[in-house]
Every structure is written in C-alpha cells, then in structure tokens.
Scaffold this motif. Structure first.
Motif, PDB file in Angstrom:
ATOM      1  N   SER A  49       1.051  -1.218   0.280  1.00 38.80           N
ATOM      2  CA  SER A  49      -0.604  -0.258   0.003  1.00 38.80           C
ATOM      3  C   SER A  49       0.659   1.137  -0.473  1.00 38.80           C
ATOM      4  N   ILE A  50       0.193   2.151  -0.721  1.00 34.73           N
ATOM      5  CA  ILE A  50       0.809   3.227  -0.486  1.00 34.73           C
ATOM      6  C   ILE A  50      -0.184   4.726   0.254  1.00 34.73           C
ATOM      7  N   ALA A  51       0.293   5.340   0.953  1.00 32.56           N
ATOM      8  CA  ALA A  51      -0.329   6.862   1.469  1.00 32.56           C
ATOM      9  C   ALA A  51       0.336   7.317   1.934  1.00 32.56           C
ATOM     10  N   ALA A  52       0.222   9.102   1.790  1.00 31.31           N
ATOM     11  CA  ALA A  52       0.579  10.038   2.447  1.00 31.31           C
ATOM     12  C   ALA A  52       0.655   9.977   3.623  1.00 31.31           C
ATOM     13  N   ASP A  53       1.873  11.031   4.502  1.00 30.08           N
ATOM     14  CA  ASP A  53       1.714  11.155   6.172  1.00 30.08           C
ATOM     15  C   ASP A  53       1.253  13.183   6.400  1.00 30.08           C
ATOM     16  N   ILE A  54      -0.308  12.158   6.352  1.00 32.64           N
ATOM     17  CA  ILE A  54      -1.067  13.324   6.929  1.00 32.64           C
ATOM     18  C   ILE A  54      -2.081  12.950   7.758  1.00 32.64           C
ATOM     19  N   GLY A  55      -2.624  13.754   8.950  1.00 37.02           N
ATOM     20  CA  GLY A  55      -3.768  13.061   9.825  1.00 37.02           C
ATOM     21  C   GLY A  55      -2.970  12.190  10.668  1.00 37.02           C
ATOM     22  N   SER A  56      -3.168  11.356  10.674  1.00 33.83           N
ATOM     23  CA  SER A  56      -2.714  10.150  11.686  1.00 33.83           C
ATOM     24  C   SER A  56      -2.722   8.411  10.622  1.00 33.83           C
ATOM     25  N   ILE A  57      -2.254   9.258  10.155  1.00 32.94           N
ATOM     26  CA  ILE A  57      -1.981   7.971   8.705  1.00 32.94           C
ATOM     27  C   ILE A  57       0.159   6.906   9.627  1.00 32.94           C
ATOM     28  N   ALA A  58       0.465   7.974   9.970  1.00 30.51           N
ATOM     29  CA  ALA A  58       1.557   7.231  10.558  1.00 30.51           C
ATOM     30  C   ALA A  58       1.664   6.433  11.545  1.00 30.51           C
ATOM     31  N   ASP A  59       0.504   6.558  12.561  1.00 27.69           N
ATOM     32  CA  ASP A  59       0.644   6.253  13.216  1.00 27.69           C
ATOM     33  C   ASP A  59       0.207   4.069  13.031  1.00 27.69           C
ATOM     34  N   LEU A  60       0.047   3.949  11.288  1.00 24.22           N
ATOM     35  CA  LEU A  60      -0.228   2.589  10.307  1.00 24.22           C
ATOM     36  C   LEU A  60       0.565   2.274  10.294  1.00 24.22           C
ATOM     37  N   HIS A  61       1.964   2.933  10.443  1.00 26.76           N
ATOM     38  CA  HIS A  61       3.818   3.021  10.046  1.00 26.76           C
ATOM     39  C   HIS A  61       4.093   1.433  10.908  1.00 26.76           C
ATOM     40  N   CYS A  62       4.966   1.149  10.418  1.00 26.08           N
ATOM     41  CA  CYS A  62       6.049  -0.018  11.302  1.00 26.08           C
ATOM     42  C   CYS A  62       7.662   0.146  10.304  1.00 26.08           C
ATOM     43  N   ILE A  63       8.677  -0.599  10.838  1.00 22.67           N
ATOM     44  CA  ILE A  63       8.454  -1.862  10.175  1.00 22.67           C
ATOM     45  C   ILE A  63       9.111  -2.816  11.154  1.00 22.67           C
ATOM     46  N   SER A  64       9.446  -3.803   9.972  1.00 24.79           N
ATOM     47  CA  SER A  64       9.325  -4.987  10.309  1.00 24.79           C
ATOM     48  C   SER A  64      10.460  -5.969   9.553  1.00 24.79           C
ATOM     49  N   GLN A  65      11.497  -6.743  10.474  1.00 19.53           N
ATOM     50  CA  GLN A  65      12.561  -7.322   8.742  1.00 19.53           C
ATOM     51  C   GLN A  65      12.833  -6.439   8.681  1.00 19.53           C
ATOM     52  N   GLY A  66      12.912  -5.425   8.718  1.00 22.68           N
ATOM     53  CA  GLY A  66      13.992  -4.067   7.836  1.00 22.68           C
ATOM     54  C   GLY A  66      13.360  -3.754   6.405  1.00 22.68           C
ATOM     55  N   LYS A  67      11.893  -4.427   6.242  1.00 22.44           N
ATOM     56  CA  LYS A  67      10.506  -3.782   5.686  1.00 22.44           C
ATOM     57  C   LYS A  67       9.867  -2.666   6.420  1.00 22.44           C
ATOM     58  N   SER A  68       8.991  -1.160   5.334  1.00 27.20           N
ATOM     59  CA  SER A  68       8.243  -0.761   5.967  1.00 27.20           C
ATOM     60  C   SER A  68       7.710  -1.589   5.604  1.00 27.20           C
ATOM     61  N   ASN A  69       6.374  -1.446   6.306  1.00 29.66           N
ATOM     62  CA  ASN A  69       4.808  -2.309   5.901  1.00 29.66           C
ATOM     63  C   ASN A  69       3.878  -1.888   4.883  1.00 29.66           C
ATOM     64  N   PHE A  70       4.461  -0.158   5.045  1.00 27.74           N
ATOM     65  CA  PHE A  70       3.857   0.330   3.321  1.00 27.74           C
ATOM     66  C   PHE A  70       4.575   1.684   2.826  1.00 27.74           C
ATOM     67  N   ILE A  71       4.386   2.026   1.869  1.00 27.84           N
ATOM     68  CA  ILE A  71       4.551   3.678   1.344  1.00 27.84           C
ATOM     69  C   ILE A  71       4.314   4.375   1.680  1.00 27.84           C
ATOM     70  N   LEU A  72       5.166   5.880   2.812  1.00 29.02           N
ATOM     71  CA  LEU A  72       4.565   6.327   3.495  1.00 29.02           C
ATOM     72  C   LEU A  72       5.231   7.102   2.489  1.00 29.02           C
ATOM     73  N   THR A  73       4.909   8.326   2.000  1.00 32.58           N
ATOM     74  CA  THR A  73       5.621   9.358   1.298  1.00 32.58           C
ATOM     75  C   THR A  73       5.084  10.411   1.940  1.00 32.58           C
ATOM     76  N   PRO A  74       6.278  11.678   1.910  1.00 32.06           N
ATOM     77  CA  PRO A  74       6.079  13.352   2.637  1.00 32.06           C
ATOM     78  C   PRO A  74       4.844  13.731   2.366  1.00 32.06           C
ATOM     79  N   ASN A  75       4.395  14.241   1.168  1.00 32.33           N
ATOM     80  CA  ASN A  75       3.355  14.926   0.534  1.00 32.33           C
ATOM     81  C   ASN A  75       2.633  13.668  -0.319  1.00 32.33           C
ATOM     82  N   PRO A  76       1.053  14.553  -0.089  1.00 32.59           N
ATOM     83  CA  PRO A  76       0.240  13.890  -0.371  1.00 32.59           C
ATOM     84  C   PRO A  76      -0.011  14.310  -2.186  1.00 32.59           C
ATOM     85  N   SER A  77       1.113  14.494  -3.138  1.00 31.27           N
ATOM     86  CA  SER A  77       1.118  14.751  -4.888  1.00 31.27           C
ATOM     87  C   SER A  77       1.383  14.031  -5.475  1.00 31.27           C
TER      88      SER A  77
END
Length: 369
Positions: A293-321
């Motif tokens: 999955s892909i989503a931007a770092d807005i609101g509280s979306i970063a609450d869902l972001h974590c690193i597992s086994q050296g990899k992100s669980n989704f792509i968190l873009t800095p801006n929603p462009s």
C-alpha cells in the motif's frame, strides 16, 4: 457492571463513509460486551436504516444547527427518560446539541473526533472542553487538541478504528474468483482505491496517477470502489482519461458491500487523501489483507506505519502529491518485495476487539471514577 451501561450515539452527517461505518461497528462491538446502544440521527441520514437493520434503537431529531433548541431539549428528555449513562457525539452539529443536552441529564458526555482538520482555538469554541472525555481516531488529532484546544491529556485518548481481522484475512479469498466476480482483468497489475467519493479523498489524483503511469506501463489497471458527492465529476475524469490513453485503464465500480472481497482482487492499494484523515479504515483493511500500500503522511496515517524485518509495512510519502504517489507506485511495480505488509501489527493494534476493550475501559472509568 457493563450489563447496566446504556449509551446513546448521535450523528448529524448524512453521508455513509468511514466515520459512519466506525460508529456502527463500534456499536456492534460494544453490544457484544453487554452495553445497550441506541442512535439519534436525522430522518434522511443513510446511517439510520443501517442501524435499524442491525437491531439498534433509534431516535429521529432535526439537528438543524448547533443551537437547535428543539433538538437539544428532546435529546435531554431522551437521556433522562430512557436512563442513558453516556451520550457519545460524532459530528459538529450533534456534538454541540448533545453536549448541551447532557447538562443536568445525569449522562456523561463523550465526544469522538474522527477527522484531523484543525479545530479553531477560540475560547468561544468551548464544546470540546465541556466533554467529560474525548476519543480521537489518531494520535496526531489527540496531540493537536491538547496543544491547540486546551484539552487536558487525562481527558483525551486516541482509539483508532478497529476492523474485523477475521473478515479482512487474505487466506479466505481466491484472487482469480474475486476478479471474475468484480469483472476485473485477470492478468493485469491492479491498483485500487476504496472509500467514499469526497473531495479530500482526492480520487482525482488517483486517476491522474493512472493517466501518467499507464503511458509507460501497459499491463496496469486502476479501480476505485465507493460512492459519494464526487461521483459525477470522477466519472467524467475517468472517461476523459480512458479516451486519452486509448483504452480502459481506470474504472469506477461503485459501492461494494463486501470490501474484503474487493481488496482481495488488488496487487496494490493507494490512498490519495490529502487532508482530514484520522487513521483511515480502508488502509487498515488493505494492510490486514497484506496488500502492498501507498499513502501520504497526513493526519494520523503514520500511526499505521512500522518497520518489520527491515522493511516498511507500506510506503508513506512525505506529501500527498501526484508526483510522489507516482514515484512510489513505480517503485512497487519495479520491485514487488519493496515493502512487507505486516498483518500481525494490524491484528495486535487495530482490531475491533482491541478497540472495544479500550472503549469499555473509558466507560467504566467515567461511571466509576
């Protein structure tokens, strides 16, 4: 003790998106824990028949404005007459009406804040300070209300929307069969978006990304599931895009009753919202289904972001462009193992069970301080 708790939810909004779904799912989960639930809403709101189908008591009130004296007085009478212990409000108008109605009723006032847009810090905007407790759907929303709206940290807690992780379980669905059911191309790389068609969801950006990237890659197909106010304009944009590309690359499939089935057809999920999100249900659902999955770092979306086994669980873009979403999707297409969706993290932190337990704890503390 939980057998005796009676909670009245209120909802002014007439739409049916993540917020309304959260309310009904929360009510259903709390009913399993022995709570009596009811809903007060407007006559033509879409949440009303769904609440009735689920067997909840309902009350119809006009909720014309935040100082609607008729609604406030009748809500107050309902709270006293039907012995409600708690009133839990969700949108702007019903929060003001419900907050005023709670005064002298004996009911505790809980305000649930779903969106991440800023609340004006004026002291005239005092209704949140009147609440006995505030629930937010994301940590960034909680922090903003503490900082900007003078809410005491002990009276506010982030409880993200929980999902049924048994339903949103990829092992239960056959991708080939689901693509056949939803008439989605079998051999294409499918990129999906799921949610109400509202301005801040920015499905127009999703379509623009499709237009850009499908000029480079032929075996891609983009699908949007949902309905809402933006449907007509998005249909026009979809038709224009398909005509310019010379083939169908984007399709609106409308509202889907079984979102897990729809998600099981996807190779990638892209949330293009640019504001107002708490912790979006659609993204939680996609991650539970182990969809890259892909989503931007807005609101509280970063609450869902974590690193597992050296990899992100989704792509968190800095801006929603459009540019950043396009770049992120390109990386997924070129390297399918670029990210690793972490279903275990979702199950442990964003399930309905976890949400229900946290809310019950708040009820108990409010009623037995």
């Amino acid at each position: 003790m939980s057998q005796k708790i009676r909670v009245l939810h209120t909802e002014w909004s007439g739409g049916f998106g993540g917020q309304e779904i959260r309310i009904l799912n929360e009510m259903e989960e709390m009913r399993k824990l022995g709570i009596h639930l009811a809903l007060a809403t407007k006559e033509n709101n879409r949440i009303l028949p769904k609440a009735r189908e689920m067997g909840f008591d309902t009350y119809i009130l006009p909720f014309k404005r935040k100082t609607d004296l008729h609604t406030i007085w009748n809500l107050h009478k309902i709270l006293k007459r039907d012995s409600f212990d708690i009133i839990n409000t969700h949108s702007g108008v019903d929060t003001w009406c419900g907050g005023f109605a709670s005064l002298g009723s004996g009911a505790k006032f809980i305000r649930t804040r779903h969106l991440s847009n800023k609340i004006h810090p004026s002291r005239f905007n005092f209704i949140n300070s009147l609440a006995d407790f505030i629930i937010t759907t994301g940590e960034s929303v909680r922090e903003a209300m503490i900082q900007d709206n003078r809410i005491k940290p002990a009276r506010i807690q982030s409880i993200p929307t929980g999902i049924d992780t048994e339903i949103f379980n990829p092992s239960k669905y056959n991708k080939h069969e689901m693509r056949e059911k939803y008439k989605i191309p079998q051999n294409a790389f499918i990129v999906g978006n799921l949610g109400i068609l509202r301005g801040f969801k920015r499905q127009d950006i999703f379509i623009e990304v499709a237009k850009t990237i499908c000029q480079k890659h032929e075996n891609l197909f983009f699908v949007i599931a949902g309905n809402g106010d933006m449907q007509a304009s998005l249909e026009n944009l979809t038709n224009k895009t398909n005509q310019e590309i010379g083939r169908e690359v984007v399709r609106l499939v409308g509202f889907v009753k079984q979102p897990a089935e729809f998600l099981s057809t996807l190779d990638s999920f892209m949330l293009t919202s640019d504001k107002n999100e708490g912790v979006p249900q659609a993204l939680i659902q996609a991650l539970s289904m182990e969809i890259p999955s892909i989503a931007a770092d807005i609101g509280s979306i970063a609450d869902l972001h974590c690193i597992s086994q050296g990899k992100s669980n989704f792509i968190l873009t800095p801006n929603p462009s459009k540019e950043e979403f396009t770049k992120a999707l390109e990386s997924l297409i070129c390297e399918r193992d670029f990210i690793k969706p972490n279903r275990e993290f979702i199950v442990e932190n964003f399930s309905l069970k976890i949400m229900g337990e946290k809310i019950l704890s708040i009820y108990q503390k409010l009623l037995n301080p």
